[in-house]
Design an enzyme around this catalytic site. Structure first.
Site, PDB file in Angstrom:
ATOM      1  N   HIS A 219      -0.909  -2.518  -4.513  1.00 36.45           N
ATOM      2  CA  HIS A 219      -0.352  -3.176  -5.401  1.00 36.45           C
ATOM      3  C   HIS A 219       0.016  -2.510  -6.678  1.00 36.45           C
ATOM      4  O   HIS A 219      -1.126  -3.140  -7.349  1.00 36.45           O
ATOM      5  CB  HIS A 219      -0.734  -5.009  -5.913  1.00 36.45           C
ATOM      6  CG  HIS A 219      -1.085  -5.677  -4.085  1.00 36.45           C
ATOM      7  ND1 HIS A 219       0.372  -5.377  -3.013  1.00 36.45           N
ATOM      8  CD2 HIS A 219      -2.199  -6.613  -3.947  1.00 36.45           C
ATOM      9  CE1 HIS A 219      -0.464  -6.626  -2.710  1.00 36.45           C
ATOM     10  NE2 HIS A 219      -1.446  -6.965  -2.996  1.00 36.45           N
TER      11      HIS A 219
ATOM     12  N   HIS B 171       3.171 -12.867  -5.841  1.00 39.04           N
ATOM     13  CA  HIS B 171       1.205 -12.813  -4.653  1.00 39.04           C
ATOM     14  C   HIS B 171       1.093 -14.586  -4.838  1.00 39.04           C
ATOM     15  O   HIS B 171      -0.332 -14.564  -4.759  1.00 39.04           O
ATOM     16  CB  HIS B 171       0.454 -11.646  -5.032  1.00 39.04           C
ATOM     17  CG  HIS B 171      -0.489 -11.755  -3.631  1.00 39.04           C
ATOM     18  ND1 HIS B 171      -0.811 -12.050  -2.607  1.00 39.04           N
ATOM     19  CD2 HIS B 171      -0.577  -9.766  -2.968  1.00 39.04           C
ATOM     20  CE1 HIS B 171      -1.917 -11.864  -2.122  1.00 39.04           C
ATOM     21  NE2 HIS B 171      -1.738 -10.529  -1.979  1.00 39.04           N
TER      22      HIS B 171
ATOM     23  N   GLU C 287       4.726 -12.429   0.773  1.00 35.72           N
ATOM     24  CA  GLU C 287       5.063 -11.722  -0.224  1.00 35.72           C
ATOM     25  C   GLU C 287       6.519 -10.868   0.119  1.00 35.72           C
ATOM     26  O   GLU C 287       6.326 -10.212   1.053  1.00 35.72           O
ATOM     27  CB  GLU C 287       4.018 -10.602  -0.061  1.00 35.72           C
ATOM     28  CG  GLU C 287       2.417 -11.122  -0.234  1.00 35.72           C
ATOM     29  CD  GLU C 287       1.208 -10.403  -0.030  1.00 35.72           C
ATOM     30  OE1 GLU C 287       0.726  -9.377  -0.865  1.00 35.72           O
ATOM     31  OE2 GLU C 287       0.714 -11.207   0.089  1.00 35.72           O
TER      32      GLU C 287
ATOM     33  N   ASP D 202      -2.591  -9.753   8.261  1.00 34.49           N
ATOM     34  CA  ASP D 202      -2.658  -8.983   6.567  1.00 34.49           C
ATOM     35  C   ASP D 202      -1.238  -7.984   7.025  1.00 34.49           C
ATOM     36  O   ASP D 202      -1.582  -6.557   7.169  1.00 34.49           O
ATOM     37  CB  ASP D 202      -3.419  -8.866   6.360  1.00 34.49           C
ATOM     38  CG  ASP D 202      -3.455  -7.712   5.301  1.00 34.49           C
ATOM     39  OD1 ASP D 202      -2.733  -8.085   4.363  1.00 34.49           O
ATOM     40  OD2 ASP D 202      -4.472  -7.051   4.226  1.00 34.49           O
TER      41      ASP D 202
ATOM     42  N   ARG E 265       0.878  -1.021   0.147  1.00 30.60           N
ATOM     43  CA  ARG E 265       0.198  -0.105  -0.263  1.00 30.60           C
ATOM     44  C   ARG E 265       0.449   0.988  -0.132  1.00 30.60           C
ATOM     45  O   ARG E 265       1.866   1.424   0.412  1.00 30.60           O
ATOM     46  CB  ARG E 265      -1.016  -0.066   1.450  1.00 30.60           C
ATOM     47  CG  ARG E 265      -2.412  -1.313   0.851  1.00 30.60           C
ATOM     48  CD  ARG E 265      -3.250  -0.925   2.977  1.00 30.60           C
ATOM     49  NE  ARG E 265      -3.956  -1.883   1.545  1.00 30.60           N
ATOM     50  CZ  ARG E 265      -4.116  -3.317   2.308  1.00 30.60           C
ATOM     51  NH1 ARG E 265      -3.014  -4.381   2.721  1.00 30.60           N
ATOM     52  NH2 ARG E 265      -5.409  -4.069   1.250  1.00 30.60           N
TER      53      ARG E 265
HETATM   54  C1  GLA Z   1      -2.388  -8.183   0.039  1.00 25.87           C
HETATM   55  C2  GLA Z   1      -3.094  -7.477   1.515  1.00 25.87           C
HETATM   56  C3  GLA Z   1      -3.919  -7.713   0.627  1.00 25.87           C
HETATM   57  C4  GLA Z   1      -5.227  -8.388   0.399  1.00 25.87           C
HETATM   58  C5  GLA Z   1      -4.547  -8.732  -1.195  1.00 25.87           C
HETATM   59  C6  GLA Z   1      -4.989  -9.494  -1.895  1.00 25.87           C
HETATM   60  O1  GLA Z   1      -1.432  -9.417   0.889  1.00 25.87           O
HETATM   61  O2  GLA Z   1      -1.829  -7.078   2.263  1.00 25.87           O
HETATM   62  O3  GLA Z   1      -4.645  -6.861   2.617  1.00 25.87           O
HETATM   63  O4  GLA Z   1      -5.574  -6.499  -0.335  1.00 25.87           O
HETATM   64  O5  GLA Z   1      -2.895  -8.204  -1.071  1.00 25.87           O
HETATM   65  O6  GLA Z   1      -5.997  -9.429  -1.359  1.00 25.87           O
END
Ligand code: GLA
Length: 349
Positions: A107, A177, A312, A249, A81
């Protein structure tokens, strides 16, 4: 070892998508699509030597086009982000695509993930993918040439080499991803996978999933994966960082930035499969598929919350707006270069 090209359908009835299969001499394989540079399948042996695809995702191009939550895709120009979809370089403000809640750039606006990359084999074990992001694309400065090389070794290691260079100063953060389920794409949820991450701190986030700037010690929190523990052990804890985003996340700040020490190790006890992650990047996002909801997937499966996990590798989210984080602004002509690998083996306790 071999590299084989297969047709995988067309976009808008006119743009051909290719599926490239890398196979090693142990029977493992990796399928890569030119659409999104997507890691489409990854077949690895379990403790009995039985092979299974360990990626959740889609059987067909239609699935990738209609339902993708970045399954297996390459991500850029900026993985994760950028707050308010903006950042500054040399005092100039850049406004980029706000594709999350009309507020945040997620992304890189999805550009790399939905582009069709050119592909050419290199030797018997590698595939080179190339994509040129036009000047100013999604608001990012300069024209950027990206090259990603996937290599499948005879040691059951999938190596991903990332390179990119722009003709203006710019920010670059590239990742893959893939969503893994080491029990196999149809094995249910990943809560019983045993995970260890070589990180003493993580970056807590606000309600927009933007890092607050704090590097919080994991000790004493559900984010402590310094010793192996099941992914699901504390995922439902009443801890705001988990409840805010329905699971993990978050970016973990890796203790070591060297490809010689694993950044993370995951073990799935039923199949015995083990995956080690190596990277030279400073962070890794653990995402437990929190927002997957009834997505039609491979072989008639349905992808839901916790059906897969992502690790990731990345620069920390929102780095260009966070001066205390390791920086990822590259000068015009300066090369971004990074390597991540996923190495598979088996273990029986
Ligand atoms: C990343 C983000 C998540 C989500 C995924 C895609 O991992 O951190 O919040 O947006 O991508 O769904």
């Amino acid at each position: 070892m071999s590299v084989e090209k297969l047709p995988f359908g067309k976009i808008d009835d006119c743009i051909d998508v290719e599926l490239w299969m890398l196979k090693n001499s142990c029977g493992a394989s990796a399928g890569i699509l030119t659409y999104g540079g997507t890691l489409h399948s990854l077949s690895m042996p379990d403790k009995l030597g039985h092979f299974k695809d360990v990626l959740i995702g889609f059987d067909s191009l239609k699935g990738h086009l209609e339902h993708s939550a970045y399954q297996g895709q390459l991500v850029g120009r900026y993985a994760n982000r950028l707050a308010k979809g903006e950042f500054f370089i040399n005092g100039n403000k850049y406004s980029v695509t706000k594709n999350e809640k009309d507020t945040t750039c997620l992304h890189g606006g999805g550009e790399f993930s939905h582009a069709v990359w050119s592909a050419e084999p290199s030797g018997e074990s590698s595939l080179i993918l190339k994509y040129t992001s036009p000047a100013g694309s999604n608001g990012f400065p300069g024209k950027l040439n990206a090259e990603v090389v996937y290599t499948l070794t005879d040691e059951n290691e999938l190596v991903i080499d990332f390179r990119a260079k722009a003709d203006e100063d710019t920010v670059i953060n590239l990742t893959n991803h893939a969503y893994f389920n080491l029990g196999g794409f149809d094995a249910g949820n990943v809560l019983g996978h045993i995970l260890q991450i070589n990180a003493d701190c993580f970056t807590p986030t606000d309600l927009y999933s933007i890092p607050t700037g704090e590097l919080r010690p994991v000790e004493g929190t559900p984010f402590d994966f310094t010793q192996p523990k099941p992914i699901g052990l504390e995922i439902n804890a009443a801890y705001d960082q988990l409840t805010n985003c329905k699971g993990y996340d978050h970016n973990f700040c890796l203790n070591e930035r060297t490809p010689d020490i694993s950044a993370a190790v995951v073990w799935e006890p039923v199949s015995g499969r083990v995956m080690e992650v190596f990277t030279d990047l400073p962070g890794v996002q653990l995402y437990t598929g929190n927002f997957l909801n009834n997505v039609p997937g491979k072989g008639g499966t349905v992808m839901n919350q916790y059906t897969g996990f992502c690790l990731e590798t990345q620069y920390y989210p929102d780095t260009p707006n966070q001066p205390s984080f390791p920086q990822c602004t590259f000068k015009a002509g300066e090369e971004f270069r990074s390597k991540t690998s996923f190495k598979f083996s088996t273990y029986t306790s």
